[in-house]
Write a protein that holds these residues in place. Sequence first.
Motif, PDB file in Angstrom:
ATOM      1  N   PRO A   7       0.818  -1.219   0.000  1.00 48.61           N
ATOM      2  CA  PRO A   7       0.000   0.000   0.000  1.00 48.61           C
ATOM      3  C   PRO A   7       0.854   1.273   0.000  1.00 48.61           C
ATOM      4  CG  PRO A   7       0.124  -0.862   2.207  1.00 48.61           C
ATOM      5  CD  PRO A   7       0.914  -1.815   1.330  1.00 48.61           C
ATOM      6  N   GLU A   8       1.887   1.296  -0.852  1.00 47.40           N
ATOM      7  CA  GLU A   8       2.788   2.436  -0.884  1.00 47.40           C
ATOM      8  C   GLU A   8       2.226   3.531  -1.784  1.00 47.40           C
ATOM      9  OE1 GLU A   8       6.379   0.582  -2.127  1.00 47.40           O
ATOM     10  OE2 GLU A   8       6.711  -0.420  -0.201  1.00 47.40           O
ATOM     11  N   HIS A   9       2.610   4.780  -1.486  1.00 48.86           N
ATOM     12  CA  HIS A   9       2.047   5.928  -2.182  1.00 48.86           C
ATOM     13  C   HIS A   9       2.237   5.815  -3.689  1.00 48.86           C
ATOM     14  CE1 HIS A   9       0.834  10.032  -3.010  1.00 48.86           C
ATOM     15  NE2 HIS A   9       1.976  10.230  -3.646  1.00 48.86           N
ATOM     16  N   GLU A  10       3.441   5.452  -4.141  1.00 47.71           N
ATOM     17  CA  GLU A  10       3.714   5.380  -5.575  1.00 47.71           C
ATOM     18  C   GLU A  10       2.809   4.359  -6.274  1.00 47.71           C
ATOM     19  OE1 GLU A  10       5.916   5.095  -3.204  1.00 47.71           O
ATOM     20  OE2 GLU A  10       7.393   6.709  -3.425  1.00 47.71           O
ATOM     21  N   ILE A  11       2.612   3.216  -5.615  1.00 45.60           N
ATOM     22  CA  ILE A  11       1.780   2.161  -6.203  1.00 45.60           C
ATOM     23  C   ILE A  11       0.319   2.598  -6.234  1.00 45.60           C
ATOM     24  CG2 ILE A  11       0.936  -0.207  -5.894  1.00 45.60           C
ATOM     25  CD1 ILE A  11       3.676  -0.906  -4.734  1.00 45.60           C
ATOM     26  N   LYS A  12      -0.166   3.166  -5.123  1.00 46.10           N
ATOM     27  CA  LYS A  12      -1.567   3.611  -5.068  1.00 46.10           C
ATOM     28  C   LYS A  12      -1.840   4.705  -6.092  1.00 46.10           C
ATOM     29  CE  LYS A  12      -3.283   3.986  -0.812  1.00 46.10           C
ATOM     30  NZ  LYS A  12      -3.355   4.346   0.618  1.00 46.10           N
ATOM     31  N   THR A  13      -0.875   5.606  -6.282  1.00 48.36           N
ATOM     32  CA  THR A  13      -1.043   6.685  -7.258  1.00 48.36           C
ATOM     33  C   THR A  13      -1.094   6.126  -8.681  1.00 48.36           C
ATOM     34  OG1 THR A  13       0.127   8.236  -5.815  1.00 48.36           O
ATOM     35  CG2 THR A  13      -0.047   8.831  -8.142  1.00 48.36           C
ATOM     36  N   ALA A  14      -0.202   5.189  -8.979  1.00 53.05           N
ATOM     37  CA  ALA A  14      -0.137   4.620 -10.324  1.00 53.05           C
ATOM     38  C   ALA A  14      -1.392   3.834 -10.677  1.00 53.05           C
ATOM     39  CB  ALA A  14       1.093   3.713 -10.445  1.00 53.05           C
ATOM     40  N   LEU A  15      -2.016   3.210  -9.683  1.00 57.01           N
ATOM     41  CA  LEU A  15      -3.190   2.370  -9.942  1.00 57.01           C
ATOM     42  C   LEU A  15      -4.518   3.105  -9.760  1.00 57.01           C
ATOM     43  CD1 LEU A  15      -2.103  -0.970  -8.196  1.00 57.01           C
ATOM     44  CD2 LEU A  15      -1.967  -0.397 -10.625  1.00 57.01           C
ATOM     45  N   ALA A  16      -4.479   4.332  -9.257  1.00 55.04           N
ATOM     46  CA  ALA A  16      -5.700   5.052  -8.901  1.00 55.04           C
ATOM     47  C   ALA A  16      -6.678   5.185 -10.065  1.00 55.04           C
ATOM     48  CB  ALA A  16      -5.350   6.437  -8.358  1.00 55.04           C
ATOM     49  N   ARG A  17      -6.185   5.412 -11.261  1.00 49.62           N
ATOM     50  CA  ARG A  17      -7.088   5.642 -12.405  1.00 49.62           C
ATOM     51  C   ARG A  17      -7.830   4.379 -12.841  1.00 49.62           C
ATOM     52  NH1 ARG A  17      -3.894   5.524 -17.873  1.00 49.62           N
ATOM     53  NH2 ARG A  17      -2.003   4.398 -17.321  1.00 49.62           N
ATOM     54  N   TYR A  18      -7.433   3.231 -12.308  1.00 52.14           N
ATOM     55  CA  TYR A  18      -8.094   1.974 -12.669  1.00 52.14           C
ATOM     56  C   TYR A  18      -9.170   1.576 -11.655  1.00 52.14           C
ATOM     57  CZ  TYR A  18      -4.104   1.631 -15.806  1.00 52.14           C
ATOM     58  OH  TYR A  18      -3.158   1.890 -16.773  1.00 52.14           O
ATOM     59  N   SER A  19      -9.501   2.453 -10.730  1.00 47.16           N
ATOM     60  CA  SER A  19     -10.502   2.172  -9.685  1.00 47.16           C
ATOM     61  C   SER A  19     -10.217   0.850  -8.972  1.00 47.16           C
ATOM     62  CB  SER A  19     -11.912   2.146 -10.291  1.00 47.16           C
ATOM     63  OG  SER A  19     -12.203   3.374 -10.925  1.00 47.16           O
ATOM     64  N   PRO A  20      -9.062   0.734  -8.321  1.00 51.55           N
ATOM     65  CA  PRO A  20      -8.700  -0.539  -7.695  1.00 51.55           C
ATOM     66  C   PRO A  20      -9.594  -0.906  -6.517  1.00 51.55           C
ATOM     67  CG  PRO A  20      -7.214   1.196  -7.001  1.00 51.55           C
ATOM     68  CD  PRO A  20      -8.076   1.785  -8.072  1.00 51.55           C
ATOM     69  N   VAL A  21      -9.701  -2.195  -6.276  1.00 50.04           N
ATOM     70  CA  VAL A  21     -10.419  -2.707  -5.112  1.00 50.04           C
ATOM     71  C   VAL A  21      -9.384  -2.983  -4.027  1.00 50.04           C
ATOM     72  CG1 VAL A  21     -11.823  -4.581  -4.191  1.00 50.04           C
ATOM     73  CG2 VAL A  21     -12.234  -3.731  -6.515  1.00 50.04           C
ATOM     74  N   CYS A  22      -9.541  -2.369  -2.874  1.00 50.52           N
ATOM     75  CA  CYS A  22      -8.587  -2.553  -1.776  1.00 50.52           C
ATOM     76  C   CYS A  22      -9.136  -3.552  -0.765  1.00 50.52           C
ATOM     77  CB  CYS A  22      -8.311  -1.221  -1.079  1.00 50.52           C
ATOM     78  SG  CYS A  22      -7.508  -0.011  -2.148  1.00 50.52           S
ATOM     79  N   ILE A  23      -8.283  -4.471  -0.343  1.00 50.50           N
ATOM     80  CA  ILE A  23      -8.653  -5.438   0.687  1.00 50.50           C
ATOM     81  C   ILE A  23      -7.825  -5.123   1.925  1.00 50.50           C
ATOM     82  CG2 ILE A  23      -8.768  -7.860   1.335  1.00 50.50           C
ATOM     83  CD1 ILE A  23      -8.909  -8.554  -1.631  1.00 50.50           C
ATOM     84  N   ASP A  24      -8.460  -4.562   2.919  1.00 52.89           N
ATOM     85  CA  ASP A  24      -7.768  -4.185   4.139  1.00 52.89           C
ATOM     86  C   ASP A  24      -7.616  -5.402   5.052  1.00 52.89           C
ATOM     87  OD1 ASP A  24      -7.920  -2.965   7.126  1.00 52.89           O
ATOM     88  OD2 ASP A  24      -7.018  -1.528   5.733  1.00 52.89           O
ATOM     89  N   CYS A  25      -6.533  -5.402   5.854  1.00 52.13           N
ATOM     90  CA  CYS A  25      -6.303  -6.524   6.776  1.00 52.13           C
ATOM     91  C   CYS A  25      -7.466  -6.721   7.735  1.00 52.13           C
ATOM     92  CB  CYS A  25      -5.017  -6.294   7.566  1.00 52.13           C
ATOM     93  SG  CYS A  25      -3.526  -6.540   6.598  1.00 52.13           S
ATOM     94  N   ASP A  26      -8.132  -5.628   8.099  1.00 53.11           N
ATOM     95  CA  ASP A  26      -9.238  -5.717   9.053  1.00 53.11           C
ATOM     96  C   ASP A  26     -10.582  -5.987   8.384  1.00 53.11           C
ATOM     97  OD1 ASP A  26      -7.792  -5.378  11.411  1.00 53.11           O
ATOM     98  OD2 ASP A  26      -7.736  -3.203  11.128  1.00 53.11           O
ATOM     99  N   GLU A  27     -10.561  -6.092   7.047  1.00 51.18           N
ATOM    100  CA  GLU A  27     -11.794  -6.356   6.310  1.00 51.18           C
ATOM    101  C   GLU A  27     -12.310  -7.760   6.668  1.00 51.18           C
ATOM    102  OE1 GLU A  27     -12.385  -8.222   3.158  1.00 51.18           O
ATOM    103  OE2 GLU A  27     -14.353  -7.330   2.879  1.00 51.18           O
ATOM    104  N   ILE A  28     -13.602  -7.899   6.871  1.00 54.33           N
ATOM    105  CA  ILE A  28     -14.174  -9.124   7.425  1.00 54.33           C
ATOM    106  C   ILE A  28     -13.863 -10.363   6.591  1.00 54.33           C
ATOM    107  CG2 ILE A  28     -16.429  -8.743   6.306  1.00 54.33           C
ATOM    108  CD1 ILE A  28     -15.787 -10.345   9.786  1.00 54.33           C
ATOM    109  N   ASN A  29     -13.919 -10.236   5.246  1.00 53.11           N
ATOM    110  CA  ASN A  29     -13.633 -11.391   4.402  1.00 53.11           C
ATOM    111  C   ASN A  29     -12.186 -11.842   4.537  1.00 53.11           C
ATOM    112  OD1 ASN A  29     -16.243 -11.601   3.377  1.00 53.11           O
ATOM    113  ND2 ASN A  29     -15.827 -10.210   1.673  1.00 53.11           N
ATOM    114  N   ASN A  30     -11.280 -10.863   4.658  1.00 55.97           N
ATOM    115  CA  ASN A  30      -9.867 -11.210   4.841  1.00 55.97           C
ATOM    116  C   ASN A  30      -9.671 -11.931   6.167  1.00 55.97           C
ATOM    117  OD1 ASN A  30      -6.879 -10.899   4.263  1.00 55.97           O
ATOM    118  ND2 ASN A  30      -7.032  -9.798   6.203  1.00 55.97           N
ATOM    119  N   ARG A  31     -10.273 -11.403   7.227  1.00 54.66           N
ATOM    120  CA  ARG A  31     -10.106 -12.023   8.539  1.00 54.66           C
ATOM    121  C   ARG A  31     -10.712 -13.427   8.565  1.00 54.66           C
ATOM    122  NH1 ARG A  31      -8.186  -8.834  12.455  1.00 54.66           N
ATOM    123  NH2 ARG A  31      -9.007 -10.195  14.063  1.00 54.66           N
TER     124      ARG A  31
END
Length: 199
Positions: A7-31
């Motif tokens: 989740p680094e700034h450069e990666i998030k910026t580069a992928l932002a225009r593609y409307s990425p789906v983020c899976i957070d560690c605390d997200e229920i499906n991940n847990r």
Amino acid sequence: VAVSSRPEHEIKTALARYSPVCIDCDEINNRNDVRLFVEHKLEQLQKLRPSNVPKARTKQAVESIMAKAKGMFLFVKNIFENDDLDVISLEAIESLPTGLDEYYETTFQRKFPIDASTGRSPSFDKLLPLLQVFVVAQREFSASELARVIHREDDQVLASLKPLGGLLNLPQAEVNPSTRLRMNHKSVSDWLVSPSRAE
């Protein structure tokens, strides 16, 4: 499909225009996925090793590991694959580190004890050239290539790799000069060069 666990700034910026789906560690499906993995590995391990956890308290053991993992699949993978639980007990689980940074810290302290008279770890000093290469490497190295980079013999490098089992992506089969080597995960390199560790 492109997937990144960074989740680094450069990666998030580069992928932002593609409307990425983020899976957070605390997200229920991940847990839930992590919990299923913990339940499966704990059940497997209880069949192979001494266990002091009765079935009625297995849920408590799972929840304790989940709290330690903080939603990080890599954490639970490490503790089950690197012999951090020789005996399965609630006490052993409670004594596990919490989170990846603490896991790496305790792993290093266990594998590379400090000599009180010098304040240094002789075993770590021997491995330092190897770790320096892995931290900056942009690709995998064979053990033989690594030996040439740090000016050592192949057999010296191979003998040095065993203590790094939980930190390098070593195969289960016997390691030989042509074995490709890399860090187990970029978080290991990040932890090694973290400014907070130099304080």
